[in-house]
Motif scaffolding. Structure first.
Motif, PDB file in Angstrom:
ATOM      1  N   LEU A  34       0.788  -1.235   0.000  1.00 41.99           N
ATOM      2  CA  LEU A  34       0.000   0.000   0.000  1.00 41.99           C
ATOM      3  C   LEU A  34       0.815   1.278   0.000  1.00 41.99           C
ATOM      4  N   VAL A  35       0.420   2.167  -0.916  1.00 38.39           N
ATOM      5  CA  VAL A  35       0.915   3.535  -0.893  1.00 38.39           C
ATOM      6  C   VAL A  35      -0.309   4.393  -0.597  1.00 38.39           C
ATOM      7  N   VAL A  36      -0.219   5.234   0.423  1.00 40.75           N
ATOM      8  CA  VAL A  36      -1.389   6.009   0.838  1.00 40.75           C
ATOM      9  C   VAL A  36      -1.111   7.504   0.673  1.00 40.75           C
ATOM     10  N   VAL A  37      -1.959   8.146  -0.113  1.00 41.01           N
ATOM     11  CA  VAL A  37      -1.832   9.592  -0.332  1.00 41.01           C
ATOM     12  C   VAL A  37      -2.906  10.273   0.511  1.00 41.01           C
ATOM     13  N   VAL A  38      -2.525  11.303   1.239  1.00 49.56           N
ATOM     14  CA  VAL A  38      -3.546  12.007   2.032  1.00 49.56           C
ATOM     15  C   VAL A  38      -3.597  13.493   1.719  1.00 49.56           C
ATOM     16  N   SER A  39      -4.810  14.038   1.924  1.00 47.97           N
ATOM     17  CA  SER A  39      -5.047  15.480   1.817  1.00 47.97           C
ATOM     18  C   SER A  39      -4.799  16.115   3.177  1.00 47.97           C
ATOM     19  N   ALA A  40      -4.891  17.423   3.200  1.00 48.70           N
ATOM     20  CA  ALA A  40      -4.892  18.145   4.473  1.00 48.70           C
ATOM     21  C   ALA A  40      -6.207  17.853   5.190  1.00 48.70           C
ATOM     22  N   MET A  41      -6.229  17.968   6.517  1.00 43.29           N
ATOM     23  CA  MET A  41      -7.475  17.770   7.268  1.00 43.29           C
ATOM     24  C   MET A  41      -8.510  18.780   6.764  1.00 43.29           C
ATOM     25  N   SER A  42      -9.790  18.385   6.749  1.00 43.42           N
ATOM     26  CA  SER A  42     -10.798  19.239   6.099  1.00 43.42           C
ATOM     27  C   SER A  42     -10.797  20.646   6.693  1.00 43.42           C
ATOM     28  N   GLY A  43     -10.881  21.623   5.817  1.00 47.40           N
ATOM     29  CA  GLY A  43     -10.888  23.022   6.251  1.00 47.40           C
ATOM     30  C   GLY A  43      -9.503  23.633   6.382  1.00 47.40           C
ATOM     31  N   GLU A  44      -8.463  22.778   6.423  1.00 51.08           N
ATOM     32  CA  GLU A  44      -7.124  23.291   6.687  1.00 51.08           C
ATOM     33  C   GLU A  44      -6.594  24.155   5.530  1.00 51.08           C
ATOM     34  N   THR A  45      -6.797  23.696   4.292  1.00 50.94           N
ATOM     35  CA  THR A  45      -6.291  24.471   3.151  1.00 50.94           C
ATOM     36  C   THR A  45      -6.975  25.842   3.106  1.00 50.94           C
ATOM     37  N   ASP A  46      -8.291  25.846   3.385  1.00 48.88           N
ATOM     38  CA  ASP A  46      -9.016  27.131   3.420  1.00 48.88           C
ATOM     39  C   ASP A  46      -8.499  28.026   4.553  1.00 48.88           C
ATOM     40  N   ARG A  47      -8.219  27.394   5.682  1.00 51.18           N
ATOM     41  CA  ARG A  47      -7.707  28.174   6.822  1.00 51.18           C
ATOM     42  C   ARG A  47      -6.371  28.827   6.452  1.00 51.18           C
ATOM     43  N   LEU A  48      -5.511  28.064   5.783  1.00 43.71           N
ATOM     44  CA  LEU A  48      -4.196  28.599   5.405  1.00 43.71           C
ATOM     45  C   LEU A  48      -4.344  29.725   4.380  1.00 43.71           C
ATOM     46  N   LEU A  49      -5.312  29.563   3.462  1.00 46.66           N
ATOM     47  CA  LEU A  49      -5.539  30.615   2.456  1.00 46.66           C
ATOM     48  C   LEU A  49      -6.001  31.912   3.128  1.00 46.66           C
ATOM     49  N   THR A  50      -6.861  31.769   4.154  1.00 50.40           N
ATOM     50  CA  THR A  50      -7.339  32.956   4.870  1.00 50.40           C
ATOM     51  C   THR A  50      -6.184  33.623   5.613  1.00 50.40           C
ATOM     52  N   LEU A  51      -5.333  32.785   6.218  1.00 47.84           N
ATOM     53  CA  LEU A  51      -4.163  33.326   6.918  1.00 47.84           C
ATOM     54  C   LEU A  51      -3.302  34.142   5.959  1.00 47.84           C
ATOM     55  N   ALA A  52      -3.075  33.562   4.770  1.00 52.23           N
ATOM     56  CA  ALA A  52      -2.222  34.246   3.786  1.00 52.23           C
ATOM     57  C   ALA A  52      -2.843  35.588   3.415  1.00 52.23           C
ATOM     58  N   SER A  53      -4.174  35.599   3.221  1.00 47.71           N
ATOM     59  CA  SER A  53      -4.771  36.861   2.776  1.00 47.71           C
ATOM     60  C   SER A  53      -4.827  37.887   3.903  1.00 47.71           C
ATOM     61  N   SER A  54      -4.580  37.434   5.140  1.00 48.78           N
ATOM     62  CA  SER A  54      -4.496  38.428   6.210  1.00 48.78           C
ATOM     63  C   SER A  54      -3.111  39.091   6.251  1.00 48.78           C
ATOM     64  N   MET A  55      -2.172  38.553   5.469  1.00 42.88           N
ATOM     65  CA  MET A  55      -0.849  39.183   5.368  1.00 42.88           C
ATOM     66  C   MET A  55      -0.828  40.208   4.240  1.00 42.88           C
ATOM     67  N   THR A  56      -1.406  39.818   3.101  1.00 45.17           N
ATOM     68  CA  THR A  56      -1.389  40.698   1.942  1.00 45.17           C
ATOM     69  C   THR A  56      -2.525  40.302   1.008  1.00 45.17           C
ATOM     70  N   GLU A  57      -2.983  41.280   0.208  1.00 37.55           N
ATOM     71  CA  GLU A  57      -4.085  41.015  -0.698  1.00 37.55           C
ATOM     72  C   GLU A  57      -3.690  39.996  -1.765  1.00 37.55           C
ATOM     73  N   ARG A  58      -2.439  40.128  -2.253  1.00 35.75           N
ATOM     74  CA  ARG A  58      -1.974  39.194  -3.285  1.00 35.75           C
ATOM     75  C   ARG A  58      -0.707  38.479  -2.837  1.00 35.75           C
ATOM     76  N   PRO A  59      -0.859  37.373  -2.109  1.00 32.07           N
ATOM     77  CA  PRO A  59       0.328  36.653  -1.637  1.00 32.07           C
ATOM     78  C   PRO A  59       1.163  36.146  -2.820  1.00 32.07           C
ATOM     79  N   ALA A  60       2.468  36.174  -2.674  1.00 32.07           N
ATOM     80  CA  ALA A  60       3.337  35.669  -3.744  1.00 32.07           C
ATOM     81  C   ALA A  60       3.057  34.182  -3.922  1.00 32.07           C
TER      82      ALA A  60
END
Ligand code: ADP
Ligand code: ASP
Ligand code: MG
Length: 409
Positions: free
Chosen positions: A36-62
């Motif tokens: 078995l090779v197992v591929v996993v995603s981020a825990m649900s909501g985590e990618t969205d949480r990180l995107l929100t964090l980034a946009s709290s730094m700058t409007e257009r994150p690099a």
């Protein structure tokens, strides 16, 4: 003994308990003698949480920095799942995309996989370990972390399955297969036993996010047996496969829809050669993708209205570009609409049947839904409607084509 690549999505690894449950499931497969090779995603909501964090730094994150940040979501899950496996006595090792050489191009936030070197994974498998790989991420030639676009863990799994010549790639998610349409919108939707690569590709590109488009492309190209299954219930799920004699001969396999669209119209442009190029040239140079296009000559015979659809995220930028070129074009005005949605019927059976489009239009008309744009291809018909009619339209079509009943061959 088979080599299986399994992928578990965000909801399936959304809590510590669910990660333990995934570990148990993986161990059961291993006890049946599979590698078995197992591929996993981020825990649900985590990618969205990180995107929100980034946009709290700058409007257009690099884009490069955004990838460094987003990749942490999946890195957390691989470590947690490996710990859970080890805690239950199963040898396991976690790897980031870079560690297993998932080489991509340098297009940050939407990178494409170019190559995977399976040597490290194979060595672990040979040593009897379960290999846990972070989905959604890779590394470019200069060593920068890249990500593959939303839903990209599906593509990691299929690409790994192709590179390792796995016997099957299993996508475990929060539904027990691919349905005639999103079961969240139409509870009567029916699970399909099988669907062709071609249809799944259309469904994915027309908005069914159950599988990322690139994953389906990869699976079709490298002939990877691909199955969508539930993480929470047992069952055979849906097999994505080539067309064969034994398949259901349905006219329509499914209904896809997309709420992420917007439409722009350049009104009253002189009807001359080169207009389409003058309008869409600057849009293409800004790297904005255009979907449906309609051009129609006004009753005066002198001018034309030029309408196209695009992703809602690109709307503002495209509007600004068009307002700039409108003067040069001699256009009367530029207008737009962000409250639209696209509904599409998909089915290889359409090739040999006339009248699908008219049944579709009739069903929408009965509900009083106005069609704003239409586009067709061999195996799909798409319409653009007001966003507020999306769910009503999907339900009406599901009913009109009797999709909750299995087709008779
Ligand atoms: P994961 O996090 O496991 O990758 P996704 O949310 O990306 O899960 O995909 C699963 C979801 O896709 C389902 O919960 C369902 O709402 C949605 N979906 C959309 N269209 C379909 C379809 N035709 N069949 C099944 N699920 C669909
Ligand atoms: N975590 C990423 C996302 O939310 C990738 C994935 O889940 O497939 O889009
Ligand atoms: Mg997904």
């Amino acid at each position: 003994m088979a080599l299986i690549v399994q992928k578990y999505g965000g909801t399936s690894v959304g809590t510590p308990e669910r990660i333990h449950a995934v570990a148990e499931k993986v161990i059961r497969y291993r006890q049946q003698g599979h590698q078995l090779v197992v591929v996993v995603s981020a825990m649900s909501g985590e990618t969205d949480r990180l995107l929100t964090l980034a946009s709290s730094m700058t409007e257009r994150p690099a884009p490069r920095e955004l990838d460094v940040l987003l990749a942490t979501g999946e890195q957390a899950t691989i470590a947690l799942l490996s710990m859970a496996l080890q805690a239950q006595g199963c040898p396991a090792r976690s790897y980031t995309g870079a560690q297993v050489h998932i080489l991509t191009d340098g297009a940050h936030n939407k990178a494409r996989i170019k190559e995977i070197d399976g040597a490290r994974v194979n060595a672990d498998l040979a040593a009897g370990r379960v290999v846990v790989v972070a989905g959604f991420q890779g590394v470019d030639e200069s060593g920068n972390i890249t990500t593959l676009g939303r839903g990209g863990s599906d593509t990691t799994a299929v690409a790994l399955a192709a590179a390792l010549k796995a016997d099957e790639c299993q996508i475990f998610t929060d539904v027990d297969g691919v349905y005639t349409t999103d079961p969240r919108v139409v509870p009567e939707a029916r699970r399909l036993e099988r669907i062709t690569f071609e249809e799944m590709l259309e469904m994915a590109s027309l908005g069914s996010k159950v599988l990322q488009i690139r994953a389906v492309e990869f699976a079709g190209k490298y002939n990877v047996p691909l199955r969508v299954l539930s993480s929470f219930e047992s069952g055979d799920g849906t097999l994505i496969t080539y067309e064969d004699e034994g398949m259901e001969q349905a006219l329509i396999s499914g209904i896809a829809f997309n709420r992420d669209e917007a439409k722009l119209t350049v009104v009253g442009v002189p009807d001359q050669p080169g207009v389409a190029h003058l309008i869409l040239g600057p849009i293409a140079r800004a790297n904005i993708e255009v979907d449906m296009i309609i051009q129609n000559v006004a009753p005066d015979g002198q001018t034309t209205d030029f309408t196209f659809t695009l992703h809602r995220n690109d709307y503002q930028r495209a509007l600004e570009i068009l307002q700039e070129v409108a003067g040069e074009l001699g256009a009367r005005q530029v207008s737009g609409d962000t409250k639209i949605a696209k509904i599409s019927l998909v089915g290889v059976g359409m090739r040999s049947h006339a009248g699908i489009a008219s049944t579709m239009f009739e069903a929408l008309a009965k509900e009083g839904i106005n069609i704003k744009m239409i586009s067709t291809s061999e195996i799909k018909v798409s319409v653009v409607v007001d966003e507020k009619y999306l769910e009503l339209g999907v339900r009406a079509l599901h009913e009109a084509f009797q999709l909750s009943q299995a087709a008779t061959a």
